[in-house]
Design a protein around this motif. Structure first.
Motif: not given
Length: 71
Positions: A45-71
């Motif tokens: 979970g993330t607190w941020a100044g806007s929904y889009s900023a909080a969403e962007r951080k959460e989606v990036n974190t959720w979609n990250r998988r061990a052993g994968e390169q960052n896209e």
């Protein structure tokens, strides 16, 4: 919010969704968290100044998988 694609749950493979809240009076008013519909696994979970900023951080974190390169 936006149409960002979430990867399947890393715990059970289920479908994940974004959850949003807004707490009036807090300095960081917008909260986003990814939750699996099947096993209820969650991101941190993330607190941020806007929904889009909080969403962007959460989606990036959720979609990250061990052993994968960052896209």
């Amino acid at each position: 919010m936006s149409e960002i694609k979430l990867k399947p749950c890393p715990f059970c493979g289920g479908v994940a969704q974004l959850n949003y809240e807004r707490i009036t009076g807090e300095n960081k008013e917008f909260w986003a968290q990814v939750i699996c519909k099947k096993c209820h696994g969650r991101s941190g979970g993330t607190w941020a100044g806007s929904y889009s900023a909080a969403e962007r951080k959460e989606v990036n974190t959720w979609n990250r998988r061990a052993g994968e390169q960052n896209e």
